[in-house]
Design an enzyme around this catalytic site. Sequence first.
Site, PDB file in Angstrom:
ATOM      1  N   ASP A  15       0.616  -1.051   0.200  1.00  0.00           N
ATOM      2  CA  ASP A  15      -0.157  -0.015   0.010  1.00  0.00           C
ATOM      3  C   ASP A  15       0.858   1.322  -0.021  1.00  0.00           C
ATOM      4  O   ASP A  15       2.321   1.208   0.035  1.00  0.00           O
ATOM      5  CB  ASP A  15      -0.902  -0.091   1.361  1.00  0.00           C
ATOM      6  N   ASP A  20      -0.121   5.173   1.156  1.00  0.00           N
ATOM      7  CA  ASP A  20      -0.481   6.126   2.308  1.00  0.00           C
ATOM      8  C   ASP A  20      -0.264   5.231   3.597  1.00  0.00           C
ATOM      9  O   ASP A  20      -0.983   4.368   3.538  1.00  0.00           O
ATOM     10  CB  ASP A  20      -1.761   6.805   2.080  1.00  0.00           C
ATOM     11  N   ASP A  79      -3.298  12.459   0.290  1.00  0.00           N
ATOM     12  CA  ASP A  79      -4.662  13.477   0.132  1.00  0.00           C
ATOM     13  C   ASP A  79      -4.699  14.561   0.928  1.00  0.00           C
ATOM     14  O   ASP A  79      -5.286  15.652   0.765  1.00  0.00           O
ATOM     15  CB  ASP A  79      -5.890  12.625  -0.067  1.00  0.00           C
ATOM     16  N   ASP A 104      -5.263   3.428  -3.088  1.00  0.00           N
ATOM     17  CA  ASP A 104      -6.220   4.528  -3.395  1.00  0.00           C
ATOM     18  C   ASP A 104      -5.974   5.653  -3.163  1.00  0.00           C
ATOM     19  O   ASP A 104      -6.738   6.653  -3.340  1.00  0.00           O
ATOM     20  CB  ASP A 104      -7.374   4.095  -2.345  1.00  0.00           C
ATOM     21  N   ASP A 153      -1.561  -1.038   6.015  1.00  0.00           N
ATOM     22  CA  ASP A 153      -2.151  -0.417   7.115  1.00  0.00           C
ATOM     23  C   ASP A 153      -3.711  -0.376   7.380  1.00  0.00           C
ATOM     24  O   ASP A 153      -4.329  -0.442   8.469  1.00  0.00           O
ATOM     25  CB  ASP A 153      -1.373   0.702   7.522  1.00  0.00           C
TER      26      ASP A 153
END
Length: 271
Positions: free
Chosen positions: A35, A37, A46, A127, A208
């Site tokens: 992943d 972030d 973001d 994402d 996470d």
Amino acid sequence: SSCFGDFTLRSRRSEIMASHPAHISPDRRFLIFFDFDETIVDETSDDMVVQAVPGQHLPEWLTNTYQPGRYNEYMQRVLTYLAEQGVTESDIRSVMEKIPATPGMLTLFQFLRTRPAKDFEVVLVSDANTYFIECWLRRVGARQLFHRIFSNPATFNKNGRLVLRPFHSHDCPRCPDNMCKQVIVRDYVARRTQERGRPYQRIFYVGDGANDFCPALSLGPRDVAFPRRDFPMHRLITETHEAQPGEFKAVTVPWVSGEDVAQRLRKLVAE
């Protein structure tokens, strides 16, 4: 739009190569997913992009438009607002480049980079968006480590606005409308297994968040889930073990530092 204008052509070419499975050695023993972030970087990109706005905060009328499960659409509006406020590509890039790596993560990257070519196929599933991720990876010199990057596509249009699109649509009730990481992971593993003509010895997933729990559910008993300790993914795994024993099959190795992950991988590759 590439992160560094003058490297556009070269980076585009290496990106196409990096994302073309034919260039991935077919005999890699392990597949590792990351992943982005709060896993690779110690913040949510973001949230950080707001620092590029004059006054470094968003107006309430904008933040109030967020709807659960529709975060991607909300971020499209945020990026439109940034452009209207005169925020440029270089403003956004410099914010992204300043985001700190998670503790020990660059050590983990170094470990993966120095392993023999037949060890690890490295894939990023996030994402966030392709622009934020590529900016950051290029800044730390880690772009070439990743064979594929699956994220929401984002490119600058001719008016200088970063245009964000959803990655895909899916039917998973657990995940936001624009991305189910389990669908991405399952599809990728199935396609690569077919191309290679054999399965991987083990699959690893480093994450996470709650949306990292969903793909980790698809891992088997020889695979390893690396949830960041005490983050949502870790809590969901723990709760699942209690509520539905046998439902979550992977070995679970919580981490605080990327060095914890490297240490465990070092043992596993030696087996």
